[in-house]
Design an enzyme around this catalytic site. Structure first.
Site, PDB file in Angstrom:
ATOM      1  N   CYS A  49     -73.127  81.656  57.575  1.00  0.00           N
ATOM      2  CA  CYS A  49     -72.357  82.469  56.649  1.00  0.00           C
ATOM      3  C   CYS A  49     -70.869  82.240  56.854  1.00  0.00           C
ATOM      4  O   CYS A  49     -70.401  82.048  57.968  1.00  0.00           O
ATOM      5  CB  CYS A  49     -72.620  83.965  56.783  1.00  0.00           C
ATOM      6  SG  CYS A  49     -74.318  84.432  56.560  1.00  0.00           S
ATOM      7  N   LYS A  64     -80.190  62.577  62.941  1.00  0.00           N
ATOM      8  CA  LYS A  64     -79.385  62.368  61.724  1.00  0.00           C
ATOM      9  C   LYS A  64     -80.306  62.113  60.538  1.00  0.00           C
ATOM     10  O   LYS A  64     -80.106  62.677  59.462  1.00  0.00           O
ATOM     11  CB  LYS A  64     -78.436  61.172  61.873  1.00  0.00           C
ATOM     12  CG  LYS A  64     -77.195  61.378  62.713  1.00  0.00           C
ATOM     13  CD  LYS A  64     -76.096  62.186  62.070  1.00  0.00           C
ATOM     14  CE  LYS A  64     -76.199  63.636  62.398  1.00  0.00           C
ATOM     15  NZ  LYS A  64     -75.762  64.109  63.678  1.00  0.00           N
ATOM     16  N   GLU A 112     -82.245  65.352  59.503  1.00  0.00           N
ATOM     17  CA  GLU A 112     -81.535  66.505  58.932  1.00  0.00           C
ATOM     18  C   GLU A 112     -80.971  66.235  57.549  1.00  0.00           C
ATOM     19  O   GLU A 112     -80.863  67.152  56.754  1.00  0.00           O
ATOM     20  CB  GLU A 112     -80.470  67.069  59.887  1.00  0.00           C
ATOM     21  CG  GLU A 112     -79.319  66.198  60.221  1.00  0.00           C
ATOM     22  CD  GLU A 112     -78.336  66.880  61.178  1.00  0.00           C
ATOM     23  OE1 GLU A 112     -78.305  68.109  61.263  1.00  0.00           O
ATOM     24  OE2 GLU A 112     -77.575  66.149  61.823  1.00  0.00           O
ATOM     25  N   TRP A 157     -76.029  82.165  54.713  1.00  0.00           N
ATOM     26  CA  TRP A 157     -77.161  81.465  55.334  1.00  0.00           C
ATOM     27  C   TRP A 157     -78.086  82.586  55.794  1.00  0.00           C
ATOM     28  O   TRP A 157     -77.771  83.317  56.728  1.00  0.00           O
ATOM     29  CB  TRP A 157     -76.672  80.633  56.512  1.00  0.00           C
ATOM     30  CG  TRP A 157     -77.725  79.757  57.136  1.00  0.00           C
ATOM     31  CD1 TRP A 157     -78.067  78.488  56.746  1.00  0.00           C
ATOM     32  CD2 TRP A 157     -78.559  80.059  58.257  1.00  0.00           C
ATOM     33  NE1 TRP A 157     -79.067  77.997  57.555  1.00  0.00           N
ATOM     34  CE2 TRP A 157     -79.395  78.928  58.488  1.00  0.00           C
ATOM     35  CE3 TRP A 157     -78.703  81.166  59.087  1.00  0.00           C
ATOM     36  CZ2 TRP A 157     -80.327  78.889  59.516  1.00  0.00           C
ATOM     37  CZ3 TRP A 157     -79.644  81.120  60.111  1.00  0.00           C
ATOM     38  CH2 TRP A 157     -80.443  79.984  60.314  1.00  0.00           C
ATOM     39  N   HIS A 163     -97.084  55.793  76.333  1.00  0.00           N
ATOM     40  CA  HIS A 163     -97.823  56.987  76.756  1.00  0.00           C
ATOM     41  C   HIS A 163     -98.160  57.910  75.581  1.00  0.00           C
ATOM     42  O   HIS A 163     -98.469  59.072  75.786  1.00  0.00           O
ATOM     43  CB  HIS A 163     -97.010  57.756  77.803  1.00  0.00           C
ATOM     44  CG  HIS A 163     -96.771  56.950  79.047  1.00  0.00           C
ATOM     45  ND1 HIS A 163     -97.766  56.655  79.938  1.00  0.00           N
ATOM     46  CD2 HIS A 163     -95.648  56.336  79.503  1.00  0.00           C
ATOM     47  CE1 HIS A 163     -97.278  55.912  80.921  1.00  0.00           C
ATOM     48  NE2 HIS A 163     -95.994  55.703  80.676  1.00  0.00           N
ATOM     49  N   ARG A 198     -71.058  76.375  56.102  1.00  0.00           N
ATOM     50  CA  ARG A 198     -71.594  77.385  57.010  1.00  0.00           C
ATOM     51  C   ARG A 198     -72.861  78.050  56.469  1.00  0.00           C
ATOM     52  O   ARG A 198     -73.511  78.823  57.169  1.00  0.00           O
ATOM     53  CB  ARG A 198     -70.546  78.469  57.266  1.00  0.00           C
ATOM     54  CG  ARG A 198     -69.281  77.955  57.907  1.00  0.00           C
ATOM     55  CD  ARG A 198     -68.311  79.091  58.106  1.00  0.00           C
ATOM     56  NE  ARG A 198     -68.789  80.030  59.079  1.00  0.00           N
ATOM     57  CZ  ARG A 198     -68.600  79.941  60.381  1.00  0.00           C
ATOM     58  NH1 ARG A 198     -67.915  78.932  60.871  1.00  0.00           N
ATOM     59  NH2 ARG A 198     -69.067  80.837  61.203  1.00  0.00           N
ATOM     60  N   GLU A 209     -80.257  60.924  68.747  1.00  0.00           N
ATOM     61  CA  GLU A 209     -79.241  61.282  67.753  1.00  0.00           C
ATOM     62  C   GLU A 209     -79.513  60.582  66.417  1.00  0.00           C
ATOM     63  O   GLU A 209     -79.385  61.188  65.352  1.00  0.00           O
ATOM     64  CB  GLU A 209     -77.841  60.935  68.301  1.00  0.00           C
ATOM     65  CG  GLU A 209     -76.688  61.141  67.349  1.00  0.00           C
ATOM     66  CD  GLU A 209     -76.531  62.569  66.838  1.00  0.00           C
ATOM     67  OE1 GLU A 209     -77.225  63.468  67.336  1.00  0.00           O
ATOM     68  OE2 GLU A 209     -75.731  62.771  65.905  1.00  0.00           O
ATOM     69  N   ASN A 232     -70.602  88.168  58.485  1.00  0.00           N
ATOM     70  CA  ASN A 232     -71.233  87.032  59.167  1.00  0.00           C
ATOM     71  C   ASN A 232     -71.663  87.521  60.543  1.00  0.00           C
ATOM     72  O   ASN A 232     -70.821  87.970  61.325  1.00  0.00           O
ATOM     73  CB  ASN A 232     -70.229  85.877  59.306  1.00  0.00           C
ATOM     74  CG  ASN A 232     -70.732  84.796  60.253  1.00  0.00           C
ATOM     75  OD1 ASN A 232     -71.934  84.559  60.332  1.00  0.00           O
ATOM     76  ND2 ASN A 232     -69.827  84.154  60.965  1.00  0.00           N
ATOM     77  N   GLY A 233     -72.960  87.447  60.816  1.00  0.00           N
ATOM     78  CA  GLY A 233     -73.447  87.913  62.117  1.00  0.00           C
ATOM     79  C   GLY A 233     -74.794  88.593  61.930  1.00  0.00           C
ATOM     80  O   GLY A 233     -75.440  88.442  60.892  1.00  0.00           O
ATOM     81  N   LYS A 291     -73.726  74.551  59.419  1.00  0.00           N
ATOM     82  CA  LYS A 291     -72.984  73.769  60.401  1.00  0.00           C
ATOM     83  C   LYS A 291     -72.830  74.501  61.722  1.00  0.00           C
ATOM     84  O   LYS A 291     -72.937  73.920  62.789  1.00  0.00           O
ATOM     85  CB  LYS A 291     -71.610  73.394  59.847  1.00  0.00           C
ATOM     86  CG  LYS A 291     -70.852  72.501  60.816  1.00  0.00           C
ATOM     87  CD  LYS A 291     -70.094  71.427  60.128  1.00  0.00           C
ATOM     88  CE  LYS A 291     -69.541  70.413  61.094  1.00  0.00           C
ATOM     89  NZ  LYS A 291     -70.547  69.397  61.441  1.00  0.00           N
TER      90      LYS A 291
END
Ligand code: AGP
Length: 609
Positions: free
Chosen positions: A2, A486, A489, A74, A505, A27, A482, A98-99, A604
């Site tokens: 948010c 990428k 996502e 969000w 394995h 956000r 990484e 936001n929270g 983000k």
């Protein structure tokens, strides 16, 4: 998670809010809304979906008020919908938040028993009702907010309007970021600095528990006891152009291409070539800290965690101190063994990731020396740690981290160098060699960016693949993780990063002629072993995309596609390997037509647990 904005001043308020929200959409982007005065009343416009939906809703509508608040969401409590979108209004009080309010259910029951009627599933709505309850009892807006906040448990950054009082925008912060922008007879609040950069670079960074009153006359900040406090404004050296696309199709692509510059900015002023050492202004360990240091913990989440894994290799190699790299959300729940002779390093682009922050607090509680590696200046992590080193990557808007990752790797390299020199493990000559190679890296990164069209062709070739495997060994293994992250996502293609030697394995069972396997096969002491792993994949008809050292021409016979990586030290190779993997993910996503900068379900900055 948010983003909130607020404005009081002489400009067209709705425009300032919408433009600000555009710079905060990274956000969260599942609904958006604004509350704004018009003819003395607080008008609310809010809409499920991206900000463009809200813009459509507002159309050509105009508002005459000079104060307003805005939100991009969000979802945490309540699915994305028009009703759950912020702002929430009860009586005279409109709120953006936001929270997370942890005790919202019990407060909701109390408020319901007093006749309050709720129209959303959010935790936020109780804030507007609670404040309105106290405003109705005759408290001033500031008092009503303070008393309400006393009853709330959880985290918040808030923007609050009171119908009937156009000279009042209230902001409050606890464990969620909030900045105040100081313009010329105009004032702003925002979750982060980019929305405010077009108007001012002077900021007040609010601390936990503070409440601010913004009016056309200025800004007053109050502490938890309600006493006015004097806050030193700080000038931010980012500018507004840095937060724009600059001709690139996506922020992510721009940020990938900005990496050589970001690395130069991150290194600048931090090298002592004569001493073969790094100069880290934010780190002034007492001599006893280094003398007694027994172990180092590197803690982070997501991409920053992958940087931590590389950091483990670097610090152990240059300093010969054992290093643990751990995930923020796991660390504190296992009652970690950490004490006053340990160094705790938290790595975070935003400096606001709730899990990383909580881990830092746990380490502080247990007496460890703490160091933050952050990109966002004055973020919570930076302010709570004993020491801080900033990556100078500039604002990163794309939800997928790119330039902040490469600059984190550079900072970890510098930290390992500094500590290795201080501990006497690295000689001056050894330090000089490392520095000589490090200063070549931005140029070599430019070379890597020239592979862009080749990588685009590879992305096109494997566009139908449903799964990818990324293999690496040693210090390149975290880069395999990484690369896979990428791809996942932003293109929503399933990908696994794996240590190449571990493939036999289990994951080897996945390999068939449909499966592209990206192998990080640069020259180092495990090169021969990686080649064996390539043979194992080939024997099962897997398709191999190799990232190999420029001198390794033989590999062309063994693999389906190869991207050459300029020779450098194995400890710096991860920075170069990262670039084609970022580009591979980018082009795959772009060709698939996904929303590269705002991938589904992500935000983000993850400021909730
Ligand atoms: C990376 O592309 C992701 N957006 C995500 O994994 C991110 O790295 C993670 O949430 C940590 O964020 P931070 O660096 O701001 O703490």
């Amino acid at each position: 998670m948010c983003g909130i904005v607020g404005y009081i001043g002489h400009r067209e308020t709705a425009k300032v809010l919408i433009e600000g929200l555009k710079r905060l959409e990274y956000r969260g982007y599942d609904s958006a809304g604004i509350a704004i005065f018009h003819q003395g009343k607080v008008e609310i416009r809010r809409k499920e979906g991206k900000l463009s939906k809200l813009e459509e809703l507002i159309g050509g509508e105009t508002f005459d008020g000079k104060v307003g608040i805005g939100h991009t969401r969000w979802a945490t409590h309540g699915r994305p919908s028009d009703e759950n979108a912020h702002p929430h209004k009860a009586g005279r009080v409109a709120v953006v938040h936001n929270g997370i309010i942890e005790n919202y259910l019990s407060l909701k029951e109390i408020l319901k028993s007093k006749g309050h009627v709720f129209t959303s599933e959010t935790d936020t709505e109780i804030i507007s009702h609670l404040i309105d309850e106290f405003a109705q009892e005759g408290y001033s807006p500031l008092e009503a907010v303070r008393i309400a906040l006393d009853q709330i448990k959880g985290s918040y950054a808030l923007g609050i309007l009171f119908e009937g009082d156009e000279e009042c925008l209230i902001a409050a912060r606890k464990e969620s970021p909030l900045v105040i922008g100081l313009g010329d007879k105009e004032y702003f609040i925002a979750s982060d600095v980019p929305p405010v950069l077009p108007y001012t670079r002077d900021f007040i960074f609010m601390d936990d528990g503070e409440v601010a009153l913004l009016s056309s006359k200025g800004v007053k900040v109050f502490n938890t006891k309600g006493e006015e406090v004097s806050k030193e404004p700080k000038r931010v050296n980012w500018n507004s152009l840095m937060a724009e696309k600059g001709g690139y199709k996506h922020f992510m692509l721009k940020e990938i291409f900005e990496q050589p510059r970001a690395v130069i900015d991150t290194i600048r002023g931090r090298l002592s070539k004569e001493k073969g050492d790094a100069v880290l202004e934010g780190v002034r360990f007492a001599p006893t800290v280094l003398e007694n240091m027994r172990r180092i913990n590197l803690i982070a989440c997501g991409t920053s965690y992958h940087a931590a894994l590389v950091g483990k290799f670097l610090i152990e190699a240059f300093c010969r101190i054992p290093v643990d790299a751990d995930i923020g959300s796991e660390f504190r729940y296992r009652n970690p063994i950490i004490g006053k002779n340990d160094l705790f390093v938290a790595i975070s682009q935003s400096g606001e990731t709730a899990d990383t922050l909580a881990a830092l607090r746990e380490a502080r509680r247990k007496g460890a020396t703490t160091l933050a590696i952050c990109n966002v200046v004055e973020s919570s992590l930076a302010r709570e740690a004993d020491h801080v080193i900033y990556t100078h990557a500039g604002p990163e808007i794309g939800v997928a981290s790119t330039k902040t990752f490469s600059t984190q790797l550079v900072i970890l390299f510098l930290l390992a160098l500094r500590m290795g020199r201080a501990l006497g493990v690295l000689s001056c000559e050894g330090g000089k060699t490392l520095i000589e190679e490090l200063v070549r890296i931005p140029h070599l990164m430019e070379e890597m960016l020239k592979t862009s069209s080749q990588v685009a062709k590879i992305a096109r070739k494997y566009l139908q693949a449903r799964d990818f495997l990324y293999l690496g060994r040693g210090i390149n293994y975290p880069i395999a993780l990484e690369g896979a992250l990428k791809l996942k996502e932003i293109s929503y293609v399933h990908a696994e990063g794996y240590p190449a030697g571990e493939m036999k394995h289990g994951p080897i069972a996945l390999i068939d002629r449909e499966m592209p396997v990206v192998v990080l096969a640069t020259q180092n002491d495990v090169y021969e072993k990686v080649i064996s792993n390539i043979e194992e994949v080939k024997a099962r008809e897997g398709k191999i995309i190799a990232l190999a050292s420029t001198s390794d021409r033989e590999i062309v016979q063994k693999v389906d596609d190869v991207i050459f990586i300029p020779e450098t030290l194995p400890s710096l190779t991860p920075i170069l390997l990262t670039i084609p993997l970022q580009l591979l993910a980018y082009y795959t996503a772009d060709f698939k037509g996904t929303d590269v900068d705002q991938p589904r379900n992500l935000a983000k900055s993850v400021t909730v647990e």
